[in-house]
Design an enzyme around this catalytic site. Structure first.
Site, mmCIF file in Angstrom:
data_model
loop_
_atom_site.group_PDB
_atom_site.id
_atom_site.type_symbol
_atom_site.label_atom_id
_atom_site.label_comp_id
_atom_site.label_asym_id
_atom_site.label_seq_id
_atom_site.Cartn_x
_atom_site.Cartn_y
_atom_site.Cartn_z
ATOM 1 C CG ASP A 36 -1.704 -1.254 1.441
ATOM 2 O OD1 ASP A 36 -2.129 -1.826 0.431
ATOM 3 O OD2 ASP A 36 -1.918 -1.652 2.601
ATOM 4 C CD GLU A 211 -9.374 -2.692 -0.864
ATOM 5 O OE1 GLU A 211 -9.817 -2.678 0.287
ATOM 6 O OE2 GLU A 211 -8.630 -3.603 -1.280
HETATM 7 O O1 FUB Z 1 -3.140 -3.679 3.331
HETATM 8 C C1 FUB Z 1 -4.401 -3.934 3.868
HETATM 9 C C2 FUB Z 1 -5.463 -3.611 2.862
HETATM 10 O O2 FUB Z 1 -5.268 -4.353 1.684
HETATM 11 C C3 FUB Z 1 -5.429 -2.180 2.382
HETATM 12 O O3 FUB Z 1 -5.923 -1.271 3.301
HETATM 13 C C4 FUB Z 1 -6.200 -2.331 1.131
HETATM 14 O O4 FUB Z 1 -6.147 -1.222 0.286
HETATM 15 C C5 FUB Z 1 -5.557 -3.565 0.540
HETATM 16 O O5 FUB Z 1 -4.354 -3.277 -0.095
#
Ligand code: FUB
Length: 450
Positions: A36, A211
């Site tokens: 991320d 997301e």
């Molecule tokens: O890294 C945990 C979660 O997985 C993140 O918050 C999302 O965007 C996905 O990458």
């Protein structure tokens, strides 16, 4: 190689012991899992704020799922040499976070008036006050590398993950986040409180998880970019609008689903020294488990109409490689269809990196953008092993360019340094090409010039 130190120390010990200098190429972070990535240009450096995947064990997170308890920050002034500045926030030092929640997911950071605001999601310990699920908090520092002081409470009115902050040209700041849909709201100038109602950002695909929002502006166009599950796993998409809160119109795919099958992707954009870059993640060090990820970066460009040219992930990544350092040619720019491949040096410790294997005459790898400097270099060194009579040729320019050196490995089973003189001296930025001279197996760890 500095990275070999990792074999003998735990990650935590290593972090405490030194500011780790990773090499460039993909993945960028070579001493721990990272995911991320939120990249930012602060002054004359690029800072990356990733989340930090850990392997969950009984009693520590949920085995088989994300396990994240802290954040590191990394920086580079040349996109090649990265420094790990160490831990900036951990779950048991944030007043409102449940200290055993292992839920410090994707963060972001932004500068305003000389202060650095680090936004992160986590699970609160007081679920009566803050509710169940994720909230988003802020920690503030005077320097990008910290120390960061967390606020005592999460941001009021925000429930979700994956915070992203954008400051428009008029100084208005916006916070974006996700919770199934993507949401946005104005932030007060203190960067700690919402200053508007929460908008659900519409006109995005309605089916499949969305997301990880990341918003940026270019030539008056606002690009809302996000991972989305259109098929089975996430790919990076974007929508454009003429206002930071939309409405946005779906505009296309930035990066297709990972060839490795990594279920998530999560990204950010920067413009550094007049070149755009996309930071994202895959699972380079963890081919069998996609919750132990690694951050990457590749160059990005736009079409004349402002649409984004699709980014094809590379191993070579970004930045110029110094010819005098160990060049990891397994992070190649291109490879022949047959007879050349890569593998881990040691599958029991994948952080030791990769090697390039040649098994067929004519098989080749290409490694771009190596800086031989102004003073011509005369010698070559390679760390290799291989069968008796195996031989490898080095060229610049193309696979058909003149041979600049030929090397034989000194040992069949043990990594061994081979040295040679270059047929002609070499200066400036060059692409290098390595070709197997016969069908004997040969493995290369790294190559260097002097
Ligand atoms: O890294 C945990 C979660 O997985 C993140 O918050 C999302 O965007 C996905 O990458």
């Amino acid at each position: 190689m500095k990275i070999y130190i990792a074999k003998f120390l735990t990650t935590a010990t290593l972090m405490a012991a030194l500011h780790y200098n990773a090499m460039a190429q993909n993945p960028i972070v070579r001493n721990q899992f990272s995911a991320d990535p939120s990249a930012r240009v602060f002054g004359d450096k690029v800072y990356v704020f990733p989340s930090h995947d850990l392997l969950a064990t009984e009693g520590k997170g949920r085995p088989g799922w994300f396990c994240m308890e802290d954040y590191h920050v990394f920086s580079s002034s040349n996109l090649t040499d990265w420094t790990d500045h160490g831990l900036i926030i951990t779950q048991n030092k944030v007043p409102w976070v449940r200290p055993d929640s292992y839920s410090m997911w994707a963060p972001d950071c932004i500068e305003r008036n000389g202060k650095y605001y680090f936004y992160f999601p986590a699970a609160p310990k007081d679920t009566i006050t803050y509710g169940k699920g994720f909230r988003i908090g802020v920690a503030v520092a005077n320097k990008p590398e910290g120390p960061y002081t967390p606020e005592s409470t999460p941001i009021k009115g925000v429930h979700g993950i994956d915070p992203n902050v954008f400051i428009d040209k008029d100084g208005q700041a916006y916070l974006y986040w996700s919770a199934g849909n993507i949401y946005g709201a104005k932030l007060k100038s203190n960067m700690l409180e919402l200053d508007s109602k929460v908008d659900t950002l519409g006109y995005l695909p309605t089916k499949g998880l969305k997301e990880g929002p990341y918003l940026f502006e270019r030539n008056g166009v606002y690009y809302l970019t996000y991972p989305h599950v259109e098929n089975k796993i996430e790919r990076l998409e974007y929508a454009i609008g003429d206002n930071p809160l939309g409405p946005f119109k779906y505009a296309g795919v930035i990066m297709d689903e990972s060839a490795s099958g990594c279920w998530t992707n999560h990204h950010s954009f920067i413009n550094f020294e007049n070149q755009w870059y996309l930071f994202y993640h895959d699972r380079d060090y963890s081919p069998g488990f996609d919750k132990a990820r690694s951050i990457r970066a590749d160059s990005l460009s736009f079409n004349a109409d402002g649409t984004i040219k699709k980014v094809i992930p590379t191993l070579r990544g970004i930045g110029v490689t110094d010819a005098k350092k160990e060049i990891q040619v397994d992070r190649y720019s291109a490879i022949s269809n047959e007879g050349a491949s890569i593998d881990f040096i040691d599958t029991t410790n994948r952080f030791l990196g990769w090697k390039t294997i040649f098994t067929k005459q004519g098989a080749w790898v290409q490694y771009n953008t190596v800086n031989f400097g102004a003073k011509p270099l005369k010698k070559i060194t390679a760390n290799m092993l291989g069968e008796k009579d195996a031989e490898i040729e080095f060229r610049t320019g193309s696979t058909a360019g003149p041979v600049i050196a030929t090397l034989k490995p000194g040992n069949i089973k043990v990594w061994n340094i081979s040295k040679g003189n270059l047929a002609k001296t070499i200066a400036g930025i060059q692409h290098i090409f390595i070709t197997a001279k016969n069908n004997k197996r040969i493995e290369i760890d790294w190559v260097s010039f002097e």
